[in-house]
Design a protein around this motif. Structure first.
Motif, mmCIF file in Angstrom:
data_model
loop_
_atom_site.group_PDB
_atom_site.id
_atom_site.type_symbol
_atom_site.label_atom_id
_atom_site.label_comp_id
_atom_site.label_asym_id
_atom_site.label_seq_id
_atom_site.Cartn_x
_atom_site.Cartn_y
_atom_site.Cartn_z
ATOM 1 N N GLU A 17 0.832 -1.205 0.000
ATOM 2 C CA GLU A 17 0.000 0.000 0.000
ATOM 3 C C GLU A 17 0.867 1.256 0.000
ATOM 4 O O GLU A 17 0.602 2.213 -0.728
ATOM 5 C CB GLU A 17 -0.916 -0.001 1.230
ATOM 6 N N PHE A 18 1.927 1.249 0.808
ATOM 7 C CA PHE A 18 2.836 2.395 0.887
ATOM 8 C C PHE A 18 3.538 2.627 -0.451
ATOM 9 O O PHE A 18 3.617 3.749 -0.943
ATOM 10 C CB PHE A 18 3.867 2.161 2.002
ATOM 11 N N ALA A 19 4.042 1.551 -1.051
ATOM 12 C CA ALA A 19 4.752 1.660 -2.326
ATOM 13 C C ALA A 19 3.824 2.143 -3.441
ATOM 14 O O ALA A 19 4.228 2.940 -4.288
ATOM 15 C CB ALA A 19 5.382 0.319 -2.694
ATOM 16 N N ALA A 20 2.584 1.682 -3.434
ATOM 17 C CA ALA A 20 1.630 2.115 -4.455
ATOM 18 C C ALA A 20 1.339 3.608 -4.332
ATOM 19 O O ALA A 20 1.172 4.306 -5.330
ATOM 20 C CB ALA A 20 0.338 1.317 -4.341
ATOM 21 N N ALA A 21 1.300 4.114 -3.102
ATOM 22 C CA ALA A 21 0.997 5.530 -2.887
ATOM 23 C C ALA A 21 2.198 6.431 -3.143
ATOM 24 O O ALA A 21 2.044 7.542 -3.654
ATOM 25 C CB ALA A 21 0.498 5.749 -1.458
ATOM 26 N N ILE A 31 12.109 6.361 10.622
ATOM 27 C CA ILE A 31 11.103 7.412 10.474
ATOM 28 C C ILE A 31 11.562 8.450 9.450
ATOM 29 O O ILE A 31 10.784 8.891 8.605
ATOM 30 C CB ILE A 31 10.815 8.065 11.841
ATOM 31 N N ALA A 32 12.842 8.809 9.504
ATOM 32 C CA ALA A 32 13.376 9.792 8.553
ATOM 33 C C ALA A 32 13.261 9.280 7.115
ATOM 34 O O ALA A 32 12.895 10.028 6.209
ATOM 35 C CB ALA A 32 14.822 10.128 8.892
ATOM 36 N N GLU A 33 13.574 8.003 6.898
ATOM 37 C CA GLU A 33 13.462 7.410 5.564
ATOM 38 C C GLU A 33 12.003 7.388 5.105
ATOM 39 O O GLU A 33 11.708 7.681 3.950
ATOM 40 C CB GLU A 33 14.003 5.970 5.604
ATOM 41 N N PHE A 34 11.093 7.035 6.004
ATOM 42 C CA PHE A 34 9.668 7.000 5.691
ATOM 43 C C PHE A 34 9.200 8.378 5.239
ATOM 44 O O PHE A 34 8.571 8.517 4.190
ATOM 45 C CB PHE A 34 8.886 6.541 6.932
ATOM 46 N N ASN A 35 9.513 9.411 6.024
ATOM 47 C CA ASN A 35 9.084 10.774 5.684
ATOM 48 C C ASN A 35 9.733 11.261 4.389
ATOM 49 O O ASN A 35 9.098 11.956 3.598
ATOM 50 C CB ASN A 35 9.362 11.735 6.834
ATOM 51 N N ALA A 36 10.996 10.890 4.157
ATOM 52 C CA ALA A 36 11.675 11.289 2.919
ATOM 53 C C ALA A 36 11.011 10.645 1.701
ATOM 54 O O ALA A 36 10.814 11.303 0.673
ATOM 55 C CB ALA A 36 13.150 10.912 2.986
ATOM 56 N N MET A 37 10.634 9.370 1.828
ATOM 57 C CA MET A 37 9.944 8.697 0.722
ATOM 58 C C MET A 37 8.580 9.336 0.473
ATOM 59 O O MET A 37 8.142 9.446 -0.673
ATOM 60 C CB MET A 37 9.796 7.204 1.010
ATOM 61 N N CYS A 38 7.921 9.777 1.537
ATOM 62 C CA CYS A 38 6.650 10.481 1.384
ATOM 63 C C CYS A 38 6.862 11.786 0.621
ATOM 64 O O CYS A 38 6.086 12.110 -0.290
ATOM 65 C CB CYS A 38 6.017 10.761 2.749
ATOM 66 N N GLU A 39 7.895 12.540 0.980
ATOM 67 C CA GLU A 39 8.190 13.805 0.288
ATOM 68 C C GLU A 39 8.448 13.568 -1.199
ATOM 69 O O GLU A 39 7.945 14.311 -2.051
ATOM 70 C CB GLU A 39 9.398 14.499 0.923
ATOM 71 N N LEU A 40 9.225 12.536 -1.512
ATOM 72 C CA LEU A 40 9.512 12.229 -2.919
ATOM 73 C C LEU A 40 8.245 11.793 -3.656
ATOM 74 O O LEU A 40 8.023 12.169 -4.811
ATOM 75 C CB LEU A 40 10.583 11.142 -3.019
ATOM 76 N N GLY A 41 7.408 11.001 -2.998
ATOM 77 C CA GLY A 41 6.143 10.583 -3.601
ATOM 78 C C GLY A 41 5.233 11.768 -3.879
ATOM 79 O O GLY A 41 4.591 11.845 -4.920
ATOM 80 N N MET A 42 5.185 12.721 -2.917
ATOM 81 C CA MET A 42 4.380 13.927 -3.114
ATOM 82 C C MET A 42 4.873 14.705 -4.328
ATOM 83 O O MET A 42 4.069 15.133 -5.172
ATOM 84 C CB MET A 42 4.454 14.816 -1.866
ATOM 85 N N ALA A 58 -0.961 14.046 -3.372
ATOM 86 C CA ALA A 58 0.070 14.663 -2.530
ATOM 87 C C ALA A 58 -0.475 14.974 -1.137
ATOM 88 O O ALA A 58 0.221 14.776 -0.138
ATOM 89 C CB ALA A 58 0.611 15.927 -3.190
ATOM 90 N N ILE A 59 -1.714 15.438 -1.056
ATOM 91 C CA ILE A 59 -2.338 15.710 0.249
ATOM 92 C C ILE A 59 -2.429 14.417 1.058
ATOM 93 O O ILE A 59 -2.138 14.393 2.256
ATOM 94 C CB ILE A 59 -3.737 16.333 0.070
ATOM 95 N N ALA A 60 -2.824 13.344 0.395
ATOM 96 C CA ALA A 60 -2.952 12.059 1.085
ATOM 97 C C ALA A 60 -1.604 11.576 1.608
ATOM 98 O O ALA A 60 -1.505 11.095 2.744
ATOM 99 C CB ALA A 60 -3.549 11.026 0.141
ATOM 100 N N ILE A 61 -0.578 11.726 0.812
ATOM 101 C CA ILE A 61 0.749 11.282 1.248
ATOM 102 C C ILE A 61 1.273 12.164 2.369
ATOM 103 O O ILE A 61 1.890 11.680 3.320
ATOM 104 C CB ILE A 61 1.733 11.257 0.057
ATOM 105 N N ASP A 62 1.017 13.454 2.292
ATOM 106 C CA ASP A 62 1.451 14.355 3.360
ATOM 107 C C ASP A 62 0.829 13.941 4.687
ATOM 108 O O ASP A 62 1.460 14.014 5.739
ATOM 109 C CB ASP A 62 1.086 15.800 3.012
#
Length: 119
Positions: A17-21, A31-42, A58-62
């Motif tokens: 689910e995370f990779a798809a988003a 946690i830092a890696e998780f948030n960084a991947m979210c930023e890149l996904g956004m 992007a709102i959903a990932i944020d």
């Protein structure tokens, strides 16, 4: 998802689910890696304008990123995501309650009207 001593453990379904988003190439370990991947996904959703609504993705990932106090916000709250799909913003608790109440009301519910008396 489990977080212990700043280390993240996800099930295979959660990572899928995370990779798809986020388009994540690997499972985040911290946690830092998780948030960084979210930023890149956004950024990718905004650049690609995914499904013609990249800003909504992007709102959903944020909203998935860890909070300032370390609170876990993943997996996503499906109820809040339904609100985002309709309104394009992350709802407050009151907005979410109003949205869910409106969704539960039957469509075509009979209404009462005052009719002036005939003369």
């Amino acid at each position: 998802m489990l977080v212990s001593d700043n280390k993240i453990t996800m099930s295979a379904a959660e990572f899928q689910e995370f990779a798809a988003a986020t388009f994540a190439p690997w499972q985040p370990r911290t946690i830092a890696e998780f948030n960084a991947m979210c930023e890149l996904g956004m950024a990718r959703h905004l650049a690609d304008n995914t499904d013609g609504a990249g800003f909504m993705h992007a709102i959903a990932i944020d909203a998935m990123k860890f909070g300032d106090d370390g609170q876990v916000n993943f997996p996503l709250d499906k109820r809040r995501m339904a609100y985002v799909k309709v309104h394009g913003i992350w709802p407050t608790d009151a907005q979410l309650a109003d949205f869910e109440d409106a969704a539960e009301a039957p469509a075509g519910k009979p209404r009462l009207e005052l009719v002036p008396p005939s003369k």
